[in-house]
Design a protein around this motif. Structure first.
Motif, short mmCIF file in Angstrom:
data_model
loop_
_atom_site.label_atom_id
_atom_site.label_comp_id
_atom_site.label_asym_id
_atom_site.label_seq_id
_atom_site.Cartn_x
_atom_site.Cartn_y
_atom_site.Cartn_z
N UNK A 19 0.82 -1.21 0.00
CA UNK A 19 0.00 0.00 0.00
C UNK A 19 0.86 1.26 0.00
N UNK A 20 1.96 1.24 0.73
CA UNK A 20 2.87 2.39 0.76
C UNK A 20 3.46 2.66 -0.62
N UNK A 21 3.96 1.61 -1.25
CA UNK A 21 4.61 1.78 -2.55
C UNK A 21 3.59 2.11 -3.64
N UNK A 22 2.38 1.57 -3.50
CA UNK A 22 1.34 1.83 -4.49
C UNK A 22 0.75 3.22 -4.34
N UNK A 23 0.93 3.81 -3.16
CA UNK A 23 0.43 5.16 -2.93
C UNK A 23 -1.03 5.23 -2.60
N UNK A 24 -1.66 4.07 -2.37
CA UNK A 24 -3.08 4.05 -1.99
C UNK A 24 -3.39 2.72 -1.36
N UNK A 25 -4.50 2.67 -0.63
CA UNK A 25 -4.88 1.44 0.07
C UNK A 25 -5.55 0.48 -0.91
N UNK A 26 -4.78 -0.46 -1.44
CA UNK A 26 -5.32 -1.45 -2.37
C UNK A 26 -5.46 -2.81 -1.72
N UNK A 27 -4.47 -3.18 -0.85
CA UNK A 27 -4.51 -4.49 -0.21
C UNK A 27 -5.20 -4.39 1.14
N UNK A 28 -5.96 -5.43 1.50
CA UNK A 28 -6.60 -5.47 2.81
C UNK A 28 -5.55 -5.74 3.88
N UNK A 29 -5.65 -5.01 5.00
CA UNK A 29 -4.71 -5.19 6.11
C UNK A 29 -5.49 -5.69 7.30
N UNK A 30 -5.07 -6.78 7.88
CA UNK A 30 -5.77 -7.41 8.99
C UNK A 30 -4.74 -8.24 9.74
N UNK A 31 -4.94 -8.42 11.05
CA UNK A 31 -3.96 -9.20 11.80
C UNK A 31 -4.21 -10.70 11.70
#
Length: 443
Positions: A19-31
């Motif tokens: 998401x950082x490198x893509x510059x936007x929230x594309x991947x879901x983040x979950x623990x």
């Protein structure tokens, strides 16, 4: 196009880095381990303007008792991505230290050692930063310590990518080509969306399973066909929001709806065996609400005992239950066997062309005059409605302003009549037509 592939074991922060490198929230983040099951991608760029495809892969697991039921399939997906990578970003967890799974992954990557950059993530604490050097034991020359969550040292990683990514000779010409068609594949869980993406892409692009909900992220795949490029976005199966009690599945619904908004044409999939359900209407409604072109795909047609008029009866049922998508063509396919899948691209091209189309004001006025001559508009509060002229406001979908002496909205049935008249006269396929009424003040 150059590809940067992110690999690593579960929960080392691959999706956060993506998401950082893509510059936007594309991947879901979950623990929850195993949140990224398929490889997902985004188009990213360097500071010098060079673009590359950034690919996030599922967590690689080894041993007898993996946390994910899809560990084998996820590993196969990751290995396919590695084979086509220009740069491989191998992410490890600086707080946990080197783990046996890291050694296993390093062994898989050794034949591609010249492409590998080891990224030690989560170096938020002094102890993690101090121990980062131990990862040199994995056997790769370049190591960068970062915190993806807090954006620490990401500029160093981006500089490394800039040094390693070759200049793509085809990139300069890419902007001159017809812009890619953006597709989303939507439908209820387990209707065959991932199978269709794999068939369109010509490879096992995403994990396919009979377990509903296998796809949680929206998955991007670039496809080139006949000199034209397509961005195909597979989505998680959409359930009604009230039935999505699991936190990860709620994130998947949000991701799927975002995918519809990113697309131009929605491929609405229906299970031929189960028939049209209320949930199909809900899912299809997302495409109509967002003003997308639509193509209805009746999948698993190979499992239906077809009689001479079976397809006709099924289409009549679809038209009856999805009245708001009367403009969408219906195709009967089998993603599993490939039946009629190759023919979808011609239909998709026609729908995309219709969705993007622009028309001269004179042409629109001729169509409007012919429609009014055929069927006069109903009066409003005893006042007869007149139209002065029509003009297109925008495309995607075609949106037409009708300047009138009465500013009130059109009656539903007459609005539908005019939409159909414009669509038929303009030769539009698979796209909604939006009509906006404006009064004298808008002239």
């Amino acid at each position: 196009m150059n590809r940067v592939v992110i690999v690593g074991r579960p929960n080392v922060g691959k999706s956060t880095l993506f998401n950082r490198l893509a510059g936007r929230r594309r991947a879901l983040i979950h623990d929850m381990p195993g949140m990224t099951r398929d490889r997902i991608s985004a188009l990213s760029s360097l500071a010098d303007g060079r673009s590359f495809e950034l690919i996030d892969t599922g967590g690689l697991e080894y041993g007898q008792n993996p946390l994910s039921a899809f560990a084998g399939e996820i590993r196969e997906q990751a290995l396919r991505a590695i084979e086509t990578a220009s740069v491989i970003v191998f992410v490890v967890d600086g707080t946990a230290g080197s783990m046996p799974e890291d050694e296993e992954i390093a062994t898989e990557l050794r034949p591609h050692a010249e492409k590998v950059v080891v990224v030690v993530n989560k170096i938020d604490t002094g102890s993690a930063r101090d121990s980062a050097g131990e990862f040199y034991a994995l056997g790769f020359e370049r190591l960068i310590a970062v915190s993806a969550e807090h954006g620490i040292n990401l500029d160093e990683l981006e500089q490394e990518l800039a040094k390693r990514l070759p200049h793509d000779p085809d990139e300069a010409e890419a902007g001159d080509e017809t812009s890619p068609v953006r597709l989303s594949i939507i439908g209820r869980p387990n209707v065959g969306k991932s199978s269709l993406l794999n068939r369109l892409a010509g490879s096992e692009r995403v994990v396919v399973s009979s377990i509903a909900g296998t796809t949680r992220d929206a998955v991007d795949e670039w496809i080139e066909r006949g000199g034209r490029r397509y961005l195909v976005i597979d989505t998680a199966g959409i359930r009604r929001k009230g039935k999505t009690t699991d936190g990860a599945e709620k994130l998947a619904v949000i991701s799927a709806l975002k995918a519809v908004r990113r697309s131009e044409v929605a491929l609405v999939m229906i299970d031929a065996v189960e028939g049209v359900t209320a949930q199909d209407a809900t899912v299809a409604g997302y495409a109509e609400e967002e003003g997308k072109g639509a193509l209805i795909l009746v999948n698993k047609w190979d499992l239906v005992e077809a009689e001479q008029d079976t397809a006709k009866r099924v289409e009549e049922t679809i038209r009856s239950k999805l009245k708001f998508l009367q403009y969408a063509p219906v195709e009967f396919i089998s993603a599993k066997t490939g039946r009629r899948v190759d023919k979808l691209f011609d239909q998709i091209d026609r729908i995309a062309e219709s969705h993007r189309a622009r028309f001269r004001t004179s042409e629109l006025n001729q169509i409007l005059a012919a429609a009014v001559a055929k069927h006069s508009p109903p009066s409003v509060d005893g006042k007869g409605r007149k139209f002065y002229y029509a003009t297109q406001l925008r495309s995607g979908p075609p949106t037409i302003a009708l300047f009138s002496n009465v500013e009130q909205p059109l009656h539903f049935s007459y609005k539908r009549f005019l939409e159909n008249q414009f669509r038929e006269a303009l030769g539009l396929v698979g796209t909604p037509v939006r009509l906006v009424v404006r009064g004298r003040r808008g002239m």
